[in-house]
Enzyme design. Structure first.
Site, mmCIF file in Angstrom:
data_model
loop_
_atom_site.group_PDB
_atom_site.id
_atom_site.type_symbol
_atom_site.label_atom_id
_atom_site.label_comp_id
_atom_site.label_asym_id
_atom_site.label_seq_id
_atom_site.Cartn_x
_atom_site.Cartn_y
_atom_site.Cartn_z
ATOM 1 N N GLU A 1 -5.517 -8.167 -0.698
ATOM 2 C CA GLU A 1 -6.219 -7.935 0.566
ATOM 3 C C GLU A 1 -7.676 -7.631 0.279
ATOM 4 O O GLU A 1 -7.994 -6.860 -0.640
ATOM 5 C CB GLU A 1 -5.616 -6.758 1.354
ATOM 6 C CG GLU A 1 -4.294 -7.042 2.015
ATOM 7 C CD GLU A 1 -3.847 -5.888 2.916
ATOM 8 O OE1 GLU A 1 -4.721 -5.214 3.507
ATOM 9 O OE2 GLU A 1 -2.621 -5.672 3.001
ATOM 10 N N GLU B 1 0.830 -1.217 0.000
ATOM 11 C CA GLU B 1 0.000 0.000 0.000
ATOM 12 C C GLU B 1 0.866 1.270 0.000
ATOM 13 O O GLU B 1 0.806 2.092 0.906
ATOM 14 C CB GLU B 1 -0.944 -0.003 1.191
ATOM 15 C CG GLU B 1 -1.991 -1.096 1.129
ATOM 16 C CD GLU B 1 -2.976 -1.071 2.281
ATOM 17 O OE1 GLU B 1 -4.099 -1.561 2.123
ATOM 18 O OE2 GLU B 1 -2.609 -0.563 3.375
#
Length: 483
Positions: free
Chosen positions: A380, A187
């Protein structure tokens, strides 16, 4: 269209939230080891992951008093054989995990790694391969050795490029024959939302403005990623390396053109790190944003060539929720924010007020498929919820099964749209410490870990109802999603 025969079903974790064993084998502390749990009766309700220098110094002063939950994780370090056997029982094809930089290089500046740390990850990979599970390894899932925070203010300094690429070149040389799929940064766009978490930054310590400090640090991360990718392509030709962003799909609050324009600008902002990593250059929209907002970046020497030579092989994303964007002064929120306050009346919410939007995942996959033309890995996704362990050891989490079933159906719909999706690894497949709240009681897993927010419990593992459901999904290659 059905899921491809080689579709990579699995689950995801991170070292900082799952591994534990923080004081074993010479491991150094990471900056995440100084994020404390904010207790219910605590007068300081600051969002735990946004640590200031003042808070950090207080945390060090009370080293043995505060609840540093990331240090415990879920004790994977001591239970990795048991946990990987559970993943194999579900039929996992891949297991996403990360490596703790400070377990190998305690301060981040050592020339040689710790032998105990090196062997631990060899053991984990061997255990995965024993069951035919392909590791998917994130090189850095936020955490940096804490000395790099203290000495250099984290990623604000270009020195971290040197330290990081020394670390990643070691990973490639040591483990590439055991790991086929890699991700450089977890991320990478999260630094724009939480500068301490994503970049090890004290923005108040910098001579730059807050936003300039963050974007300078992000530039260094993008350079470090590109240099790593270039080395990877030269030395690990049988493997693949990708990037990762937290994908924040945004909708206009109304069909008013100003709201639509504001939404487009938010989406451009969210996409731009992937634009750099997949296309090899900064998009004009972000360069124009820098100019308008007086953000002056000290660009790394030959950065344009470095970025062009360091393009990734696949795109990976986390996807949890969507948001709505308004341009009205009383509703407008900061650009790049991860959590937003405007409600979408068409969507239900989780226990933590995140919108549940499986169709948004289909929209996201189509957007990214058209934008980049690269394979997409959903690394995710999942539902954080309060789970109850029954006296017989069962956990009835029908709400999680419903959530996952709809999102997997959305992936299947995206495949029918023509999207090239190669894998799906729901987050926290075995319960771990949740990032935003530093707590165990926000659970994502198929496996329940008997531990509470204070670290009390046996840490024994219990199969939830979703464990058996996901096993059925994998066994049918996504055909049987019945609840």
């Amino acid at each position: 269209m059905s899921f491809p025969k080689n579709f990579l079903w699995g689950g995801a974790t991170s070292a900082s939230q799952y591994e534990g064993g923080y004081a074993i084998g010479g491991r150094g502390k990471s900056h995440l080891d100084y994020i404390r749990r904010v207790e219910k009766d605590d007068t300081d309700k600051t969002f735990p992951i946004n640590v200031t220098e003042e808070m950090y110094n207080d945390h060090k002063l009370h080293e043995n008093e505060y609840n540093f939950a990331f240090r415990r994780g879920s004790d994977f370090y001591n239970r990795y054989k048991e946990d990987i056997a559970l993943l194999a029982e579900m039929g996992f094809k891949t297991f996403r995990m990360s490596i703790s930089w400070s377990r190998l290089f305690p301060t981040g500046k050592e020339k040689e790694p710790l032998k105990d740390g090196v062997e631990f990850y060899h053991n984990v990979f061997r255990e995965c391969h024993k069951y035919g599970i392909e590791p998917l390894v994130t090189m850095i899932h936020y955490e940096i050795p804490v000395s790099l925070l203290e000495e250099y203010n984290g990623w604000e300094s270009p020195k971290l490029i040197e330290f990081f690429t020394h670390y990643t070149k070691f990973l490639i040389d040591e483990y590439a024959h055991e790991v086929k799929y890699w991700i450089t940064f977890n991320e990478i766009n999260m630094i724009m939302n939480s500068s301490y978490l994503g970049g090890g930054l004290f923005v108040e310590k910098s001579k730059r403005s807050n936003e300039e400090c963050i974007h300078q640090a992000l530039h260094h991360q993008l350079i470090a990623s590109a240099l790593t990718v270039k080395y990877f392509h030269e030395h690990a030709k049988e493997s693949y390396v990708g990037n990762m962003i937290a994908r924040l799909q945004n909708y206009p609050y109304t069909c008013k053109p100003e709201d639509v324009l504001a939404t487009q600008q938010q989406n451009q902002f969210n996409y731009f790190p992937t634009d750099v990593q997949a296309k090899g250059f900064y998009p004009k929209s972000i360069l124009n944003y820098y100019k308008k907002n007086n953000i002056n970046i000290d660009y790394y020497p030959d950065y344009e060539k470095i970025l062009l030579e360091g393009k990734v092989d696949f795109i990976s994303i986390s996807y949890y929720h969507t948001a709505v964007i308004s341009n009205d002064k009383d509703k407008k929120e900061p650009i790049g924010a991860f959590i937003r306050n405007l409600s979408n009346p068409y969507l239900k919410k989780t226990d933590w007020d995140w919108c549940i939007d499986p169709i948004g995942l289909r929209i996201t996959l189509n957007d990214m498929n058209d934008r980049y033309g690269l394979p997409i890995f959903i690394v995710e996704n999942g539902l954080g919820a309060h789970d109850k362990l029954e006296t017989d050891g069962s956990v009835h989490d029908a709400y999680r099964i419903e959530y996952l079933s709809k999102h997997i159906q959305a992936i299947k719909d995206a495949l029918n749209d023509g999207c090239n999706v190669i894998g799906y690894t729901p987050w926290g497949c075995i319960d771990l410490v949740s990032c935003g709240n530093c707590q165990m009681t926000k659970r994502y897993g198929f496996v329940y870990v008997d531990a509470d927010d204070e670290g009390n419990g046996t840490y024994n593992r219990y199969r939830k109802d979703s464990f058996y459901w996901y096993k059925k999904v994998i066994n049918s290659n996504g055909e049987d999603l019945s609840i």
